[in-house]
Design an enzyme around this catalytic site. Sequence first.
Site, PDB file in Angstrom:
ATOM      1  N   PRO A  77       1.251  -1.041   0.192  1.00 33.17           N
ATOM      2  CA  PRO A  77      -0.177   0.119  -0.058  1.00 33.17           C
ATOM      3  C   PRO A  77       0.684   1.282   0.130  1.00 33.17           C
ATOM      4  CG  PRO A  77      -0.769  -1.575   1.784  1.00 33.17           C
ATOM      5  CD  PRO A  77       0.600  -1.957   1.237  1.00 33.17           C
ATOM      6  N   PRO A 134      40.038 -27.667 -16.891  1.00 35.51           N
ATOM      7  CA  PRO A 134      39.762 -27.377 -18.193  1.00 35.51           C
ATOM      8  C   PRO A 134      38.551 -28.109 -18.999  1.00 35.51           C
ATOM      9  CG  PRO A 134      41.466 -28.847 -18.428  1.00 35.51           C
ATOM     10  CD  PRO A 134      40.839 -28.926 -16.647  1.00 35.51           C
ATOM     11  N   ASP A 170      30.094 -21.283 -14.024  1.00 33.46           N
ATOM     12  CA  ASP A 170      29.880 -20.545 -14.647  1.00 33.46           C
ATOM     13  C   ASP A 170      29.145 -21.958 -16.088  1.00 33.46           C
ATOM     14  OD1 ASP A 170      31.076 -18.377 -14.446  1.00 33.46           O
ATOM     15  OD2 ASP A 170      33.172 -18.635 -15.088  1.00 33.46           O
ATOM     16  N   LYS A 194      28.223 -16.877 -18.658  1.00 38.33           N
ATOM     17  CA  LYS A 194      29.432 -15.716 -19.581  1.00 38.33           C
ATOM     18  C   LYS A 194      30.231 -16.922 -20.877  1.00 38.33           C
ATOM     19  CE  LYS A 194      31.683 -13.942 -15.886  1.00 38.33           C
ATOM     20  NZ  LYS A 194      32.963 -13.565 -14.488  1.00 38.33           N
ATOM     21  N   GLY A 226      38.922 -23.702 -15.778  1.00 39.63           N
ATOM     22  CA  GLY A 226      40.583 -23.566 -15.404  1.00 39.63           C
ATOM     23  C   GLY A 226      40.502 -23.423 -14.240  1.00 39.63           C
ATOM     24  N   ASP A 227      41.589 -22.123 -13.949  1.00 39.99           N
ATOM     25  CA  ASP A 227      42.585 -21.726 -13.041  1.00 39.99           C
ATOM     26  C   ASP A 227      41.094 -20.162 -12.347  1.00 39.99           C
ATOM     27  OD1 ASP A 227      44.788 -21.687 -10.701  1.00 39.99           O
ATOM     28  OD2 ASP A 227      44.555 -19.817 -11.957  1.00 39.99           O
ATOM     29  N   MET A 257      41.365 -17.243 -25.955  1.00 41.07           N
ATOM     30  CA  MET A 257      39.768 -17.089 -26.257  1.00 41.07           C
ATOM     31  C   MET A 257      40.398 -15.669 -27.728  1.00 41.07           C
ATOM     32  SD  MET A 257      38.724 -14.519 -22.688  1.00 41.07           S
ATOM     33  CE  MET A 257      40.208 -14.841 -21.838  1.00 41.07           C
ATOM     34  N   GLY A 260      39.446 -28.820 -25.379  1.00 39.26           N
ATOM     35  CA  GLY A 260      40.558 -29.632 -25.006  1.00 39.26           C
ATOM     36  C   GLY A 260      39.909 -30.316 -23.862  1.00 39.26           C
TER      37      GLY A 260
HETATM   38  C1  LIG Z   1      37.714 -16.595 -20.174  1.00 38.01           C
HETATM   39  S1  LIG Z   1      38.769 -17.522 -20.105  1.00 38.01           S
HETATM   40  C2  LIG Z   1      38.795 -18.435 -18.570  1.00 38.01           C
HETATM   41  C3  LIG Z   1      40.116 -18.953 -18.625  1.00 38.01           C
HETATM   42  C4  LIG Z   1      40.486 -20.422 -17.369  1.00 38.01           C
HETATM   43  N1  LIG Z   1      40.100 -19.588 -16.657  1.00 38.01           N
HETATM   44  C5  LIG Z   1      41.084 -21.247 -17.493  1.00 38.01           C
HETATM   45  O1  LIG Z   1      42.172 -20.599 -16.556  1.00 38.01           O
HETATM   46  O2  LIG Z   1      41.024 -21.869 -18.524  1.00 38.01           O
HETATM   47  C6  LIG Z   1      37.743 -18.689 -21.497  1.00 38.01           C
HETATM   48  C7  LIG Z   1      38.899 -19.349 -22.199  1.00 38.01           C
HETATM   49  O3  LIG Z   1      39.976 -20.254 -21.903  1.00 38.01           O
HETATM   50  C8  LIG Z   1      39.865 -21.063 -23.302  1.00 38.01           C
HETATM   51  N2  LIG Z   1      39.650 -22.336 -22.891  1.00 38.01           N
HETATM   52  C9  LIG Z   1      38.211 -22.655 -21.624  1.00 38.01           C
HETATM   53  N3  LIG Z   1      38.256 -24.098 -21.367  1.00 38.01           N
HETATM   54  C10 LIG Z   1      38.426 -25.045 -23.484  1.00 38.01           C
HETATM   55  C11 LIG Z   1      39.119 -25.749 -23.731  1.00 38.01           C
HETATM   56  N4  LIG Z   1      38.957 -27.021 -22.935  1.00 38.01           N
HETATM   57  N5  LIG Z   1      39.054 -26.211 -24.909  1.00 38.01           N
HETATM   58  C12 LIG Z   1      40.082 -24.667 -24.838  1.00 38.01           C
HETATM   59  N6  LIG Z   1      40.345 -23.974 -24.891  1.00 38.01           N
HETATM   60  C13 LIG Z   1      39.808 -23.918 -23.541  1.00 38.01           C
HETATM   61  C14 LIG Z   1      39.353 -20.608 -24.371  1.00 38.01           C
HETATM   62  O4  LIG Z   1      40.156 -19.212 -25.066  1.00 38.01           O
HETATM   63  C15 LIG Z   1      38.305 -19.605 -23.990  1.00 38.01           C
HETATM   64  O5  LIG Z   1      37.493 -19.155 -25.043  1.00 38.01           O
END
Ligand SMILES: C[S@@+](CC[C@H](N)C(=O)[O-])C[C@H]1O[C@@H](n2cnc3c(N)ncnc32)[C@H](O)[C@@H]1O
Length: 386
Positions: free
Chosen positions: A43, A140, A163, A185, A217-218, A298, A327
Amino acid sequence: MNGIAATLNLAGRTALVVGNGDDARRYAEWLDDHGAGVSLVAPAVRASLAAAAARRRWTLHTRELRDADFDGCHLAVAASDSRDFNQTVIDAADRRGVLVHALGCTEHSTVTLPLRTERVPEGLHRTVGSGRVYLVGAGPGDPGLLTLRAREVLARADAVLYDRLVAPALLEWVPPAAQRIYVGKAASRHALPQARINALLVDFARQGQRVVRLKGGDPFVFGRGGEEIDTLKAAGVAFEVVPGITAALGCSAYTGIPLTHRDYAHACTLVTGHLKDGTLDLPWDALVQPEHTVVVYMGLGGLALLCDELIARGLPASHPAAVIQRGTLDDQRVVTGALQTLPTLAEQAGVRPPTLAIIGEVVRLRERLDWFGSLAECTGETLAAV
Ligand SMILES: C[S@@+](CC[C@H](N)C(=O)[O-])C[C@H]1O[C@@H](n2cnc3c(N)ncnc32)[C@H](O)[C@@H]1O
């Protein structure tokens, strides 16, 4: 109360919030953060609530609640100060078959939302509650590349924000009652803006929850981990970082392309090949050094530009190069070639992101050292023919 733990997916659905104060605002923000469209009825509303509604584009009805307000809603939250009034909201929601959470009436609510409403004074800088955020590298792609510490943390999580590139299998380590929130993302197309992700992390931790921010990834390699920690620190939230195998290391191992090798490369540089205004801003002189491997994250969109520029800066057109798609995963694809040929070969092979490029003499070693790619490979050209 006899209940079952479940996860509500509110993305794109409407949530009705009834109430005019800070509790209503916090619930509305929280539902909004989880992707719901918010409709708010009261209200009279406090200025802070009206401002939030305008900023976040909620539908605001400044009037008494009507039965019709429940039409098209999937969830209702009664967040007024009056327990009696909240009970009337439960009754109305029940009549309409809408799930409802009412403050102070948990036993009669059909849903109990985990958000608690104790307030943390604005600007308070201290470690809040026993909540903690774990910034965790998911590796990865291959789920087997998760670290033991990451698995441990996932298994004790109350909430996980993950992500796009995180392997779905990793969420199986998460307890069934924990919230799983996809924050997306894809390049710049975020399911949730970074500011909203940061706010969610702080919000959950302040509720005393163990929150896992699971990143591909990391977290500290092109992962915005540092930015997220800045926010946590400023908010006084405790945090821990669990490293993950970055794409460069995963792709290197699963393609048989070592990043360094006594005979081929003594150094390696990781760069982002993300185009800004159609150009690449890279330390070119460092990248064209002899016995040097360059790994490009990327970089698919700018691959032709990158290869042309490296040739223009002094690398031979025949310099070995590879692109790796997805990969470490079962459907990993690898295209090998030379700076001059790789962009065309990758295009002909229909390579799609996520990809990583590895550039350097080390690419030649793949013919000897590959152990994984022979399962399902897409090799554009053998290096012997380059
Ligand atoms: C925003 S970055 C993040 C990277 C992430 N923090 C790392 O340490 O791998 C995302 C990019 O990582 C790469 N990437 C991540 N996973 C991948 C994979 N399985 N095979 C190939 N490239 C990969 C690509 O270039 C993708 O566009």
